[in-house]
Design a protein around this motif. Structure first.
Motif, PDB file in Angstrom:
ATOM      1  N   ALA A 130       9.464   3.052  -0.938  1.00 27.62           N
ATOM      2  CA  ALA A 130       9.248   4.436  -0.548  1.00 27.62           C
ATOM      3  C   ALA A 130       7.818   4.617  -0.078  1.00 27.62           C
ATOM      4  CB  ALA A 130       9.529   5.359  -1.726  1.00 27.62           C
ATOM      5  N   ALA A 131       7.654   5.411   0.943  1.00 27.24           N
ATOM      6  CA  ALA A 131       6.318   5.667   1.484  1.00 27.24           C
ATOM      7  C   ALA A 131       5.533   6.562   0.523  1.00 27.24           C
ATOM      8  CB  ALA A 131       6.428   6.337   2.836  1.00 27.24           C
ATOM      9  N   LYS A 132       4.260   6.239   0.366  1.00 21.20           N
ATOM     10  CA  LYS A 132       3.403   7.046  -0.504  1.00 21.20           C
ATOM     11  C   LYS A 132       2.907   8.253   0.285  1.00 21.20           C
ATOM     12  CE  LYS A 132       0.404   3.745  -1.920  1.00 21.20           C
ATOM     13  NZ  LYS A 132      -0.752   3.253  -2.654  1.00 21.20           N
ATOM     14  N   PRO A 133       2.835   9.429  -0.386  1.00 19.38           N
ATOM     15  CA  PRO A 133       2.208  10.559   0.288  1.00 19.38           C
ATOM     16  C   PRO A 133       0.770  10.187   0.634  1.00 19.38           C
ATOM     17  CG  PRO A 133       3.233  11.235  -1.778  1.00 19.38           C
ATOM     18  CD  PRO A 133       3.287   9.745  -1.721  1.00 19.38           C
ATOM     19  N   TRP A 134       0.339  10.512   1.781  1.00 18.24           N
ATOM     20  CA  TRP A 134      -1.003  10.235   2.273  1.00 18.24           C
ATOM     21  C   TRP A 134      -1.226   8.744   2.573  1.00 18.24           C
ATOM     22  CZ3 TRP A 134      -3.271  14.464   3.811  1.00 18.24           C
ATOM     23  CH2 TRP A 134      -3.005  15.663   3.142  1.00 18.24           C
ATOM     24  N   GLY A 135      -0.175   7.927   2.508  1.00 17.85           N
ATOM     25  CA  GLY A 135      -0.317   6.482   2.705  1.00 17.85           C
ATOM     26  C   GLY A 135      -0.920   6.108   4.046  1.00 17.85           C
ATOM     27  N   ALA A 136      -0.462   6.758   5.127  1.00 22.84           N
ATOM     28  CA  ALA A 136      -0.986   6.430   6.461  1.00 22.84           C
ATOM     29  C   ALA A 136      -2.470   6.784   6.559  1.00 22.84           C
ATOM     30  CB  ALA A 136      -0.186   7.152   7.533  1.00 22.84           C
ATOM     31  N   LEU A 137      -2.840   7.955   6.032  1.00 21.46           N
ATOM     32  CA  LEU A 137      -4.245   8.353   6.073  1.00 21.46           C
ATOM     33  C   LEU A 137      -5.104   7.414   5.227  1.00 21.46           C
ATOM     34  CD1 LEU A 137      -6.480  10.300   6.967  1.00 21.46           C
ATOM     35  CD2 LEU A 137      -5.934  11.703   4.979  1.00 21.46           C
ATOM     36  N   LEU A 138      -4.617   7.039   4.049  1.00 22.75           N
ATOM     37  CA  LEU A 138      -5.369   6.120   3.193  1.00 22.75           C
ATOM     38  C   LEU A 138      -5.573   4.771   3.879  1.00 22.75           C
ATOM     39  CD1 LEU A 138      -3.731   6.919  -0.251  1.00 22.75           C
ATOM     40  CD2 LEU A 138      -6.013   7.586   0.521  1.00 22.75           C
TER      41      LEU A 138
ATOM     42  N   ARG B  30     -15.374   6.810   8.316  1.00 24.15           N
ATOM     43  CA  ARG B  30     -14.499   7.125   7.184  1.00 24.15           C
ATOM     44  C   ARG B  30     -14.810   8.516   6.657  1.00 24.15           C
ATOM     45  NH1 ARG B  30     -15.097   2.902   2.683  1.00 24.15           N
ATOM     46  NH2 ARG B  30     -13.967   1.716   4.235  1.00 24.15           N
ATOM     47  N   GLN B  31     -16.080   8.815   6.503  1.00 24.49           N
ATOM     48  CA  GLN B  31     -16.480  10.124   5.992  1.00 24.49           C
ATOM     49  C   GLN B  31     -16.070  11.225   6.976  1.00 24.49           C
ATOM     50  OE1 GLN B  31     -20.657  10.568   5.265  1.00 24.49           O
ATOM     51  NE2 GLN B  31     -20.444  12.667   4.625  1.00 24.49           N
ATOM     52  N   GLU B  32     -16.260  10.993   8.269  1.00 26.32           N
ATOM     53  CA  GLU B  32     -15.893  11.996   9.272  1.00 26.32           C
ATOM     54  C   GLU B  32     -14.391  12.241   9.280  1.00 26.32           C
ATOM     55  OE1 GLU B  32     -17.767  14.063  11.160  1.00 26.32           O
ATOM     56  OE2 GLU B  32     -19.436  13.237  10.018  1.00 26.32           O
ATOM     57  N   LEU B  33     -13.594  11.168   9.231  1.00 19.28           N
ATOM     58  CA  LEU B  33     -12.142  11.302   9.219  1.00 19.28           C
ATOM     59  C   LEU B  33     -11.679  12.049   7.969  1.00 19.28           C
ATOM     60  CD1 LEU B  33      -9.377  10.725  10.441  1.00 19.28           C
ATOM     61  CD2 LEU B  33      -9.446   8.465   9.346  1.00 19.28           C
ATOM     62  N   LEU B  34     -12.260  11.724   6.835  1.00 15.67           N
ATOM     63  CA  LEU B  34     -11.887  12.401   5.587  1.00 15.67           C
ATOM     64  C   LEU B  34     -12.297  13.868   5.623  1.00 15.67           C
ATOM     65  CD1 LEU B  34     -10.489  11.975   2.952  1.00 15.67           C
ATOM     66  CD2 LEU B  34     -12.555  10.998   2.024  1.00 15.67           C
ATOM     67  N   LEU B  35     -13.448  14.154   6.198  1.00 10.62           N
ATOM     68  CA  LEU B  35     -13.909  15.537   6.335  1.00 10.62           C
ATOM     69  C   LEU B  35     -12.934  16.340   7.192  1.00 10.62           C
ATOM     70  CD1 LEU B  35     -16.231  17.544   5.763  1.00 10.62           C
ATOM     71  CD2 LEU B  35     -17.325  16.712   7.839  1.00 10.62           C
ATOM     72  N   LYS B  36     -12.482  15.747   8.297  1.00 13.32           N
ATOM     73  CA  LYS B  36     -11.524  16.444   9.172  1.00 13.32           C
ATOM     74  C   LYS B  36     -10.182  16.639   8.453  1.00 13.32           C
ATOM     75  CE  LYS B  36     -13.728  14.846  13.277  1.00 13.32           C
ATOM     76  NZ  LYS B  36     -14.268  15.345  14.278  1.00 13.32           N
TER      77      LYS B  36
ATOM     78  N   ALA C 213      -6.329  20.216   5.676  1.00 20.01           N
ATOM     79  CA  ALA C 213      -5.521  20.404   4.474  1.00 20.01           C
ATOM     80  C   ALA C 213      -5.917  21.643   3.664  1.00 20.01           C
ATOM     81  CB  ALA C 213      -5.632  19.162   3.583  1.00 20.01           C
ATOM     82  N   ALA C 214      -7.164  22.057   3.742  1.00 18.55           N
ATOM     83  CA  ALA C 214      -7.682  23.124   2.877  1.00 18.55           C
ATOM     84  C   ALA C 214      -6.867  24.414   2.888  1.00 18.55           C
ATOM     85  CB  ALA C 214      -9.141  23.401   3.214  1.00 18.55           C
ATOM     86  N   PRO C 215      -6.454  24.924   4.044  1.00 22.10           N
ATOM     87  CA  PRO C 215      -5.733  26.204   4.005  1.00 22.10           C
ATOM     88  C   PRO C 215      -4.278  26.105   3.534  1.00 22.10           C
ATOM     89  CG  PRO C 215      -6.412  25.660   6.271  1.00 22.10           C
ATOM     90  CD  PRO C 215      -6.782  24.519   5.402  1.00 22.10           C
ATOM     91  N   ILE C 216      -3.779  24.899   3.300  1.00 17.79           N
ATOM     92  CA  ILE C 216      -2.363  24.725   2.973  1.00 17.79           C
ATOM     93  C   ILE C 216      -2.195  24.481   1.476  1.00 17.79           C
ATOM     94  CG2 ILE C 216      -0.264  23.441   3.532  1.00 17.79           C
ATOM     95  CD1 ILE C 216      -1.749  22.466   6.081  1.00 17.79           C
ATOM     96  N   GLY C 217      -2.134  25.539   0.688  1.00 17.87           N
ATOM     97  CA  GLY C 217      -1.903  25.432  -0.754  1.00 17.87           C
ATOM     98  C   GLY C 217      -2.820  24.449  -1.441  1.00 17.87           C
TER      99      GLY C 217
ATOM    100  N   LEU D 118     -15.094  10.565  -0.087  1.00 21.46           N
ATOM    101  CA  LEU D 118     -14.556  11.873  -0.474  1.00 21.46           C
ATOM    102  C   LEU D 118     -15.656  12.745  -1.071  1.00 21.46           C
ATOM    103  CD1 LEU D 118     -12.153  13.794  -0.886  1.00 21.46           C
ATOM    104  CD2 LEU D 118     -11.703  12.619  -3.046  1.00 21.46           C
ATOM    105  N   THR D 119     -16.482  12.170  -1.920  1.00 19.15           N
ATOM    106  CA  THR D 119     -17.589  12.911  -2.519  1.00 19.15           C
ATOM    107  C   THR D 119     -18.541  13.423  -1.447  1.00 19.15           C
ATOM    108  OG1 THR D 119     -17.429  11.561  -4.508  1.00 19.15           O
ATOM    109  CG2 THR D 119     -19.479  12.784  -4.199  1.00 19.15           C
ATOM    110  N   GLN D 120     -18.898  12.559  -0.509  1.00 19.27           N
ATOM    111  CA  GLN D 120     -19.810  12.953   0.572  1.00 19.27           C
ATOM    112  C   GLN D 120     -19.183  14.043   1.447  1.00 19.27           C
ATOM    113  OE1 GLN D 120     -20.460   9.138   2.330  1.00 19.27           O
ATOM    114  NE2 GLN D 120     -21.992   8.544   0.835  1.00 19.27           N
ATOM    115  N   ALA D 121     -17.893  13.912   1.742  1.00 18.80           N
ATOM    116  CA  ALA D 121     -17.220  14.924   2.554  1.00 18.80           C
ATOM    117  C   ALA D 121     -17.175  16.265   1.826  1.00 18.80           C
ATOM    118  CB  ALA D 121     -15.811  14.455   2.917  1.00 18.80           C
ATOM    119  N   LEU D 122     -16.889  16.243   0.534  1.00 17.85           N
ATOM    120  CA  LEU D 122     -16.854  17.490  -0.236  1.00 17.85           C
ATOM    121  C   LEU D 122     -18.228  18.138  -0.301  1.00 17.85           C
ATOM    122  CD1 LEU D 122     -14.447  16.516  -3.155  1.00 17.85           C
ATOM    123  CD2 LEU D 122     -13.999  18.166  -1.317  1.00 17.85           C
TER     124      LEU D 122
END
Length: 143
Positions: free
Chosen positions: A1-9, A20-26, A31-35, A69-73
């Motif tokens: 089974a495919a993992k959620p977020w598998g392609a992005l990871l 990596r940081q830029e892609l994660l930031l985007k 994702a932020a406005p979606i629940g 992820l920390t740097q993007a946040l």
């Protein structure tokens, strides 16, 4: 089974650090406005790092996706977390001599930086964005 977020990871794992940081930031901005989607992404990043780390207690010292992820946040929060402390640390490291005396000076500079950061947080002068606090809890509970 495919993992959620598998392609992005997979994409994040194959990107060089800055990209990596830029892609994660985007991804976080989309994702932020979606629940709780941004939270799910953060959990997926931490879980992926835990799976890649041979010893979970070494998770924080491993150079995994959670670092990006920390740097993007931090960039998303627009907070100047530890800006003063890091500026002082950089200045002290730049003027430290080479050799054994330099090593001692660098250890002292890092120690002073950490003391200053802890003092700022305890006295209420420093502020950690809630998303960074949540990430710390995720990493802690995973390790």
């Amino acid at each position: 089974a495919a993992k959620p977020w598998g392609a992005l990871l997979m994409l994040l794992s194959s990107c060089p650090g800055g990209e990596r940081q830029e892609l994660l930031l985007k991804a976080l901005r989309v994702a932020a406005p979606i629940g709780d989607t941004a939270g799910q992404l953060a959990r997926a990043v931490v879980e992926d790092d835990v799976q890649r780390t041979q010893v979970p207690s070494l998770l924080v010292s491993a150079n995994g996706l959670h670092s990006a992820l920390t740097q993007a946040l931090q960039r998303l929060s627009a907070a100047s977390f530890m800006e003063r402390e890091i500026t002082i640390l950089i200045r002290e490291v730049e003027v430290s001599p080479s050799g054994a005396a330099g090593n001692s000076a660098m250890h002292l500079a890092v120690e002073n930086c950490i003391k200053s950061m802890v003092h700022s947080l305890r006295s209420g002068q420093g502020h950690v964005h809630p998303s960074l606090t949540s990430l710390c809890h995720l990493v802690y509970s995973s390790a």
